[in-house]
Design a protein around this motif. Sequence first.
Motif, PDB file in Angstrom:
ATOM      1  N   ALA A 228     -48.572 -21.569 -60.310  1.00  0.00           N
ATOM      2  CA  ALA A 228     -47.635 -21.970 -60.309  1.00  0.00           C
ATOM      3  C   ALA A 228     -46.837 -22.821 -61.328  1.00  0.00           C
ATOM      4  CB  ALA A 228     -47.451 -22.351 -58.896  1.00  0.00           C
ATOM      5  N   ILE A 229     -48.006 -23.850 -61.083  1.00  0.00           N
ATOM      6  CA  ILE A 229     -48.074 -25.218 -62.222  1.00  0.00           C
ATOM      7  C   ILE A 229     -47.332 -24.615 -63.555  1.00  0.00           C
ATOM      8  CG2 ILE A 229     -48.556 -27.136 -62.729  1.00  0.00           C
ATOM      9  CD1 ILE A 229     -47.168 -27.010 -59.904  1.00  0.00           C
ATOM     10  N   GLU A 230     -48.191 -23.840 -64.087  1.00  0.00           N
ATOM     11  CA  GLU A 230     -48.215 -23.046 -65.048  1.00  0.00           C
ATOM     12  C   GLU A 230     -46.345 -21.914 -65.537  1.00  0.00           C
ATOM     13  OE1 GLU A 230     -49.559 -24.128 -67.920  1.00  0.00           O
ATOM     14  OE2 GLU A 230     -48.699 -22.571 -69.796  1.00  0.00           O
ATOM     15  N   VAL A 240     -34.898 -28.863 -65.160  1.00  0.00           N
ATOM     16  CA  VAL A 240     -35.181 -28.490 -64.504  1.00  0.00           C
ATOM     17  C   VAL A 240     -34.552 -27.041 -63.557  1.00  0.00           C
ATOM     18  CG1 VAL A 240     -35.932 -27.458 -61.441  1.00  0.00           C
ATOM     19  CG2 VAL A 240     -37.434 -29.769 -62.551  1.00  0.00           C
ATOM     20  N   SER A 241     -35.064 -25.633 -64.555  1.00  0.00           N
ATOM     21  CA  SER A 241     -33.643 -24.630 -64.085  1.00  0.00           C
ATOM     22  C   SER A 241     -34.073 -24.096 -62.917  1.00  0.00           C
ATOM     23  CB  SER A 241     -33.764 -23.773 -65.473  1.00  0.00           C
ATOM     24  OG  SER A 241     -34.821 -23.147 -65.626  1.00  0.00           O
ATOM     25  N   VAL A 242     -35.803 -23.830 -62.573  1.00  0.00           N
ATOM     26  CA  VAL A 242     -36.252 -22.848 -61.065  1.00  0.00           C
ATOM     27  C   VAL A 242     -36.424 -24.066 -60.015  1.00  0.00           C
ATOM     28  CG1 VAL A 242     -37.293 -21.025 -60.245  1.00  0.00           C
ATOM     29  CG2 VAL A 242     -35.909 -20.788 -62.670  1.00  0.00           C
ATOM     30  N   SER A 243     -36.069 -24.414 -59.773  1.00  0.00           N
ATOM     31  CA  SER A 243     -37.588 -25.259 -58.707  1.00  0.00           C
ATOM     32  C   SER A 243     -39.406 -24.313 -58.425  1.00  0.00           C
ATOM     33  CB  SER A 243     -36.915 -25.875 -57.157  1.00  0.00           C
ATOM     34  OG  SER A 243     -36.769 -27.204 -57.532  1.00  0.00           O
ATOM     35  N   ILE A 244     -39.535 -24.484 -58.129  1.00  0.00           N
ATOM     36  CA  ILE A 244     -40.645 -23.889 -57.744  1.00  0.00           C
ATOM     37  C   ILE A 244     -41.785 -24.616 -57.270  1.00  0.00           C
ATOM     38  CG2 ILE A 244     -43.071 -22.630 -59.274  1.00  0.00           C
ATOM     39  CD1 ILE A 244     -40.880 -22.052 -61.331  1.00  0.00           C
ATOM     40  N   ASN A 245     -42.447 -25.132 -56.282  1.00  0.00           N
ATOM     41  CA  ASN A 245     -42.562 -25.928 -55.500  1.00  0.00           C
ATOM     42  C   ASN A 245     -43.705 -25.005 -54.125  1.00  0.00           C
ATOM     43  OD1 ASN A 245     -41.887 -28.432 -56.122  1.00  0.00           O
ATOM     44  ND2 ASN A 245     -39.822 -27.685 -55.320  1.00  0.00           N
ATOM     45  N   TYR A 295     -35.690 -31.372 -51.646  1.00  0.00           N
ATOM     46  CA  TYR A 295     -36.408 -30.838 -52.273  1.00  0.00           C
ATOM     47  C   TYR A 295     -35.311 -30.094 -53.854  1.00  0.00           C
ATOM     48  CZ  TYR A 295     -40.710 -32.032 -50.918  1.00  0.00           C
ATOM     49  OH  TYR A 295     -41.449 -33.029 -50.629  1.00  0.00           O
ATOM     50  N   ALA A 296     -33.863 -30.336 -54.094  1.00  0.00           N
ATOM     51  CA  ALA A 296     -33.285 -29.611 -54.538  1.00  0.00           C
ATOM     52  C   ALA A 296     -33.886 -30.702 -55.895  1.00  0.00           C
ATOM     53  CB  ALA A 296     -31.954 -29.758 -54.118  1.00  0.00           C
ATOM     54  N   GLY A 297     -33.477 -29.120 -57.276  1.00  0.00           N
ATOM     55  CA  GLY A 297     -33.876 -29.552 -58.104  1.00  0.00           C
ATOM     56  C   GLY A 297     -34.990 -30.136 -58.464  1.00  0.00           C
ATOM     57  N   THR A 298     -36.357 -29.866 -57.799  1.00  0.00           N
ATOM     58  CA  THR A 298     -37.310 -31.144 -57.734  1.00  0.00           C
ATOM     59  C   THR A 298     -38.783 -29.491 -58.324  1.00  0.00           C
ATOM     60  OG1 THR A 298     -38.640 -30.271 -55.421  1.00  0.00           O
ATOM     61  CG2 THR A 298     -37.085 -32.637 -56.416  1.00  0.00           C
ATOM     62  N   THR A 299     -39.225 -30.056 -59.330  1.00  0.00           N
ATOM     63  CA  THR A 299     -40.696 -29.009 -59.468  1.00  0.00           C
ATOM     64  C   THR A 299     -42.498 -28.861 -59.498  1.00  0.00           C
ATOM     65  OG1 THR A 299     -40.709 -27.002 -60.577  1.00  0.00           O
ATOM     66  CG2 THR A 299     -40.553 -29.275 -61.765  1.00  0.00           C
ATOM     67  N   GLY A 300     -42.965 -28.505 -59.385  1.00  0.00           N
ATOM     68  CA  GLY A 300     -44.698 -28.743 -58.836  1.00  0.00           C
ATOM     69  C   GLY A 300     -44.705 -29.504 -57.602  1.00  0.00           C
ATOM     70  N   GLU A 301     -44.140 -29.449 -56.667  1.00  0.00           N
ATOM     71  CA  GLU A 301     -44.255 -30.233 -55.670  1.00  0.00           C
ATOM     72  C   GLU A 301     -45.041 -29.500 -54.825  1.00  0.00           C
ATOM     73  OE1 GLU A 301     -43.387 -33.575 -55.360  1.00  0.00           O
ATOM     74  OE2 GLU A 301     -42.415 -33.777 -57.066  1.00  0.00           O
ATOM     75  N   GLY A 321     -54.111 -24.021 -67.180  1.00  0.00           N
ATOM     76  CA  GLY A 321     -52.775 -23.190 -66.584  1.00  0.00           C
ATOM     77  C   GLY A 321     -52.884 -22.400 -68.082  1.00  0.00           C
ATOM     78  N   LYS A 322     -52.863 -22.736 -69.444  1.00  0.00           N
ATOM     79  CA  LYS A 322     -52.562 -21.988 -70.671  1.00  0.00           C
ATOM     80  C   LYS A 322     -53.688 -20.857 -69.911  1.00  0.00           C
ATOM     81  CE  LYS A 322     -51.518 -22.296 -75.428  1.00  0.00           C
ATOM     82  NZ  LYS A 322     -52.711 -21.424 -75.699  1.00  0.00           N
ATOM     83  N   LYS A 323     -54.820 -21.197 -69.793  1.00  0.00           N
ATOM     84  CA  LYS A 323     -55.731 -20.200 -70.444  1.00  0.00           C
ATOM     85  C   LYS A 323     -55.299 -18.976 -69.293  1.00  0.00           C
ATOM     86  CE  LYS A 323     -60.852 -19.190 -70.910  1.00  0.00           C
ATOM     87  NZ  LYS A 323     -62.069 -19.851 -70.705  1.00  0.00           N
ATOM     88  N   LEU A 324     -55.400 -19.299 -67.813  1.00  0.00           N
ATOM     89  CA  LEU A 324     -55.211 -18.440 -66.490  1.00  0.00           C
ATOM     90  C   LEU A 324     -53.932 -17.926 -67.540  1.00  0.00           C
ATOM     91  CD1 LEU A 324     -55.745 -17.302 -63.930  1.00  0.00           C
ATOM     92  CD2 LEU A 324     -54.002 -19.396 -63.024  1.00  0.00           C
ATOM     93  N   TRP A 325     -52.686 -18.282 -67.293  1.00  0.00           N
ATOM     94  CA  TRP A 325     -51.061 -17.852 -67.941  1.00  0.00           C
ATOM     95  C   TRP A 325     -51.690 -16.227 -69.586  1.00  0.00           C
ATOM     96  CZ3 TRP A 325     -46.748 -18.365 -66.925  1.00  0.00           C
ATOM     97  CH2 TRP A 325     -45.755 -17.401 -67.192  1.00  0.00           C
ATOM     98  N   GLU A 326     -52.785 -16.721 -70.290  1.00  0.00           N
ATOM     99  CA  GLU A 326     -52.997 -15.480 -70.825  1.00  0.00           C
ATOM    100  C   GLU A 326     -54.245 -14.435 -70.598  1.00  0.00           C
ATOM    101  OE1 GLU A 326     -52.249 -18.910 -75.137  1.00  0.00           O
ATOM    102  OE2 GLU A 326     -54.609 -18.391 -74.117  1.00  0.00           O
ATOM    103  N   ARG A 327     -54.679 -15.154 -69.915  1.00  0.00           N
ATOM    104  CA  ARG A 327     -56.010 -13.892 -68.876  1.00  0.00           C
ATOM    105  C   ARG A 327     -55.083 -13.291 -68.703  1.00  0.00           C
ATOM    106  NH1 ARG A 327     -61.511 -15.213 -70.189  1.00  0.00           N
ATOM    107  NH2 ARG A 327     -60.972 -12.628 -68.928  1.00  0.00           N
ATOM    108  N   SER A 328     -54.233 -13.358 -67.302  1.00  0.00           N
ATOM    109  CA  SER A 328     -54.066 -12.886 -66.694  1.00  0.00           C
ATOM    110  C   SER A 328     -52.982 -11.953 -67.092  1.00  0.00           C
ATOM    111  CB  SER A 328     -52.388 -13.498 -65.860  1.00  0.00           C
ATOM    112  OG  SER A 328     -53.665 -14.438 -64.790  1.00  0.00           O
ATOM    113  N   MET A 329     -52.154 -11.773 -68.877  1.00  0.00           N
ATOM    114  CA  MET A 329     -51.230 -11.153 -69.184  1.00  0.00           C
ATOM    115  C   MET A 329     -51.896 -10.405 -69.888  1.00  0.00           C
ATOM    116  SD  MET A 329     -48.145 -12.383 -69.147  1.00  0.00           S
ATOM    117  CE  MET A 329     -47.569 -13.094 -67.677  1.00  0.00           C
ATOM    118  N   GLU A 330     -52.906 -10.473 -70.470  1.00  0.00           N
ATOM    119  CA  GLU A 330     -53.939  -9.765 -71.324  1.00  0.00           C
ATOM    120  C   GLU A 330     -54.648  -8.648 -70.258  1.00  0.00           C
ATOM    121  OE1 GLU A 330     -57.723 -11.917 -72.568  1.00  0.00           O
ATOM    122  OE2 GLU A 330     -56.357 -12.447 -73.849  1.00  0.00           O
ATOM    123  N   LEU A 331     -55.017  -9.110 -68.617  1.00  0.00           N
ATOM    124  CA  LEU A 331     -55.470  -8.254 -67.746  1.00  0.00           C
ATOM    125  C   LEU A 331     -54.360  -6.985 -67.274  1.00  0.00           C
ATOM    126  CD1 LEU A 331     -57.767  -6.914 -65.803  1.00  0.00           C
ATOM    127  CD2 LEU A 331     -57.007  -8.697 -64.284  1.00  0.00           C
TER     128      LEU A 331
END
Length: 347
Positions: A228-230, A240-245, A295-301, A321-331
């Motif tokens: 989520a943080i990545e 912030v274009s999408v709030s991800i909390n 929480y409008a316009g906040t992210t990573g909370e 975060g980067k490694k998780l992203w890459e490994r998830s996409m490879e899988l």
Amino acid sequence: MMAEGRFTNPVVASLAGIRDFFSKQQLEDRYTEQARADGMTVLITGATSGLGFALATEFAKRGARAIMACRSRIPEAGEQVKELSGSDRVEMRFLDLSDLGSIHRFVESLVHDKITIDICILNAATTLPKSRKTPSGQDEMFLVNYLANVVLTNLLLQNSVIRPQKHDPSHENSSVGKTPPRIIFISSDSHQGATSIDYDEFGRYFDYGVSKAISNYSYFKLVLNTYAIELSRRINPDRVSVSINLICPGPVNSNIVKEAPWLLRMILKGIFTIVFKSPAKAARPVVYMALSPDYAGTTGEYLHMFNPKKMDPKVYDPEAGKKLWERSMELLKEIDPGYKTYHEFPD
Ligand SMILES: NC(=O)c1ccc[n+]([C@@H]2O[C@H](COP(=O)([O-])OP(=O)(O)OC[C@H]3O[C@@H](n4cnc5c(N)ncnc54)[C@H](OP(=O)(O)O)[C@@H]3O)[C@@H](O)[C@H]2O)c1
């Protein structure tokens, strides 16, 4: 080293919830029954029972179009939500998060019906007493509690079902205009203290029993939170274009232990009934995070019930975060025939 979550014993894990039950709730007085969701479309995964069902009811009551993404109880659960909320702006759509094809078909149906989501609550999760293999060959808890959320968020964003808010410099210094859409991951504070992500066992199926299942539940929440943080880093590089909390609802008297062996289930249900919160009460901080201007316009909370808190430090590590992203996409490239339709977010 094998990945480990905070708990391996389900009774100890449940008893830890009792402390939470009595803890002070810092922002509770910010919650209001009056906050409305008129004109909004809210998607809730796992809305057949527990927290998800309570959230669907609450958002429908507040005027939203509630989309219940579920693999069972269609249409009964939706009919109950309509009755309890007094709204008919409630619909159920089939989504089985243990089946990658189902996630693609679900998003295609939203695209087909030209649906845009304002609030997306990724609530569904499962706890199983032992490992179970999905049709694509993964462990079911890994897929449902983690990887399916990667696929779902990617496809919702790629297909503009969730539309990142465009930058409008004319609104820079004004409060005019809509706030960015909100994605809320339902997590668990039990992720704190789980071990670092183990890439040797990442996505690999192996047999395990009840204590590893309990351990995996909190470990997969750590993995989910790291994703989520990545995702927020990639989608919100400079604004912030999408709030991800994220939020942990605290102990909920839900059906989460429905697959436990019967004796254990009786013991846990006893603890749940006596000391855990009703789903309606547990839904309150989630509704607050979803609707409040705080929480409008906040992210990573992250909220632990009504308490703003830091997650486990590992969750915020950009390398992890980067490694998780890459490994998830490879899988996913290996296991998802629909991989070519994904969005590639730059890192
Ligand atoms: N209960 C707690 O004490 C507690 C504490 C902290 C965090 N949480 C989190 O709160 C969230 C909601 O859990 P809950 O306690 O309300 O449990 P619950 O009553 O068991 O609800 C879980 C929901 O997820 C759905 N689900 C499971 N597997 C699915 C799949 N393959 N595809 C689609 N949907 C699926 C279930 O659908 P079916 O009805 O079809 O099985 C159900 O609607 C979870 O993320 C959980 O980790 C719970």
